[in-house]
Every structure is written in C-alpha cells, then in structure tokens.
Design a protein around this motif. Structure first.
Motif, short mmCIF file in Angstrom:
data_model
loop_
_atom_site.label_atom_id
_atom_site.label_comp_id
_atom_site.label_asym_id
_atom_site.label_seq_id
_atom_site.Cartn_x
_atom_site.Cartn_y
_atom_site.Cartn_z
N ILE A 59 56.33 63.90 77.98
CA ILE A 59 54.93 63.94 77.09
C ILE A 59 53.97 64.74 77.73
N GLU B 283 48.76 58.04 68.84
CA GLU B 283 48.03 58.31 70.01
C GLU B 283 47.63 57.09 70.43
N ILE C 115 59.80 68.05 69.76
CA ILE C 115 58.88 66.83 69.78
C ILE C 115 58.61 66.19 70.80
N ARG D 243 47.04 67.06 70.06
CA ARG D 243 48.39 66.68 70.23
C ARG D 243 49.10 66.14 68.93
N LEU D 244 48.03 65.36 68.53
CA LEU D 244 48.31 64.65 67.00
C LEU D 244 48.63 65.74 65.96
N HIS E 93 43.36 64.65 72.10
CA HIS E 93 44.15 63.80 71.24
C HIS E 93 44.41 64.54 69.88
N GLY F 48 51.95 67.26 66.75
CA GLY F 48 53.16 66.58 66.47
C GLY F 48 53.39 66.53 65.12
N CYS G 201 55.22 65.13 72.39
CA CYS G 201 54.10 64.15 71.63
C CYS G 201 54.77 62.59 71.74
N LYS G 202 53.98 61.68 71.27
CA LYS G 202 54.33 60.34 71.22
C LYS G 202 54.90 60.05 70.04
N THR G 203 56.18 59.65 69.94
CA THR G 203 56.91 59.33 68.62
C THR G 203 57.22 57.93 68.56
N ILE H 259 54.38 59.68 64.68
CA ILE H 259 54.03 59.83 65.82
C ILE H 259 52.61 59.00 66.17
#
Length: 277
Positions: A204, A32, A143, A50-51, A47, A54, A146-148, A30
């Motif tokens: 997201i 950020e 997931i 969210r991290l 941030h 994830g 989140c940003k993967t 993932i």
C-alpha cells in the motif's frame, strides 16, 4: 455515536445495509483511516489524493460534492457531533459501488460512509518480535497501492500473528521480496540511507510513507525504493514500521536481531518528530 452516510448524519443504531450491498457481497470499494489530533486532520491532501486514485482505479463515479474541501468540512462536522474535537480521534472513510448486478455492476455510483472514534496520541514505540507471514503473497495491480474493502491478506496475517504470539508480521510479494508489515509501511536505515519496498511489490502507498519520502532529503537522508529480500535487514542499523497511528521500532525479525544504533535512532528521530509538528 453518529456517522455520516451519503451526506446524512445518522445514529449508528439507525444505519442499515441491504444484503445486496456490494461492500458486503463483493468488497467492491476502498477506505481511508485518518488521524485527527491537535485540532487538525492530519495529511488530508494525501488521504484525498489516495482516495481519488482508488476511485479512478475502481472506475466509480463520485458525487459532485465529494470534493476535498467539502469532505474535509464533513469530517469536522462529524467530529463535533461526536464530541471528539478536543481529543485524538480515528476517522474511517469508506467508498463503495452502489448495489446492482453480480460481478458486472449495473451502476458506477457510490455510497460514502464516514465514522469516527476516540483515538490515541501519535506515538513512537517498540515491537519486540516480528516474523514473515508467507501464507498469502502480495502482487502489484492497478488497485494494490490503495486500501480496499477486501483485506484478506492482512486478516490472515493477523491470524498468523496471534497464533504465533508475535508483535507484527512482514508480508512478501510473489517473488519473495519484502512488501510491508501487517498494517504499516516497512523501513530500514543504513549509512544515512532510508530504504522501503517499492510499490511494485503490491504494498500500500502509505500516508506516512509519502511523508517520509518527501521529508527525508531535507535531513540529509537519501531515500531508496526497491525490491529487497528479507536477509537485507541483517545489515540494517535500524528497522521500523509506520502508519498514521505511529512509529514502531522492530527489535527482531525472524532470527535477525536488530541492534538499533544509537546514532541511527537519533538521526531518524529528528526526521520522525516532524510527522507530528
């Protein structure tokens, strides 16, 4: 430029990854993207939250020193090493599972990579032409918020955007509901009500999304998250997309011309301007 890899500060030219690395082989991680401006790291608590969410979803084991405070100090040290403390900067923080195994990993320990680049000031601007990208639909998963490191839906959306000379695209979920823009959260506004797609669409959980949902009620603006088809935008007084890099008004989505109300824009600007105070 310098970067941080597992707590060590390195020159970018000295950084190497194995061909067996799981970020490269499987996108097993993932990331950020974080704004630094006006001598501060913006929205750091969100941030890090969210991290952390994830990493829990990926079932990886962060090192003991990967705390919010320790990581915040590492970001500041990297900005200083790169001479970026007195200007806007864009930080990218990536976490992925260490090498070992094929689809089934042999370890849940992680690598951590942090890079920083000069950035642009947070801005509010316009995008003239947006359209729906329907080649890859999103769906909710443990997931998806989140940003993967597997960003193929957004990459293909970007290819579509360039092929059709668009300023942005809207992605849909599997049922045809609006989910998000290519790299930002979608919002629209009607009668002092702010709307945005539900996380159930697979969009997201954007950092600016969190801020606006938290701030709007104090400005007398009701916030609604839900499942909406694209034709909903025909009734909107204003449509915009937002991420940590800025806000963009959308003037047209497909054949729908957005005649942004002056009153709506003034009401929203009083809210949006709070994002960079």
């Amino acid at each position: 430029m310098f970067l941080v890899y597992n707590s060590d500060i390195l020159l970018e030219s000295d950084f190497r990854l194995s061909i067996n690395d799981r970020a490269f082989s499987y996108g097993d991680g993932i990331f950020e993207t974080i704004r630094y401006e006006s001598n501060r790291i913006w929205f750091w608590n969100d941030h890090f939250a969210r991290l952390s969410a994830g990493m829990t979803a990926l079932q990886v084991t962060p090192p003991e020193n990967l705390t919010a405070d320790a990581l915040h100090q590492t970001l500041l040290r990297l900005l200083e090493a790169n001479g970026l403390t007195n200007q806007p900067a864009r930080i990218k923080l990536q976490v992925w599972r260490q090498a070992g195994g094929l689809y089934t990993p042999t370890t849940n320990n992680v690598n951590v990579l942090i890079s920083a680049r000069p950035g642009n000031p947070f801005s509010i601007s316009e995008k003239d032409r947006a359209a729906i990208y329907d080649g890859f639909r999103l769906s909710y998963s443990p997931i998806s918020a989140c940003k993967t490191l597997n960003a193929l839906p957004y990459i293909l959306a970007g290819v579509f955007k360039e092929q059709h000379s668009l300023d942005d695209v809207l992605l849909l979920d599997t049922e045809g509901h609006m989910a998000e823009c290519m790299a930002s959260t979608l919002f629209w506004y009607t009668n002092r009500k702010l709307y945005t797609p539900s996380l159930q669409t697979g969009c997201i959980n954007g950092i600016i999304r969190r801020q606006l949902l938290r701030l709007a009620p104090a400005f007398g603006i009701t916030v609604t998250e839900g499942l909406y088809k694209p034709e909903t935008l025909q009734q909107a007084e204003a449509v915009f997309c937002a991420n940590v890099m800025g806000i963009q008004w959308l003037n047209q989505v497909e054949n729908c011309i957005i005649n942004t109300s002056i009153t709506a824009k003034e009401q929203l600007l009083s809210l949006l301007n709070q994002l960079h105070i």
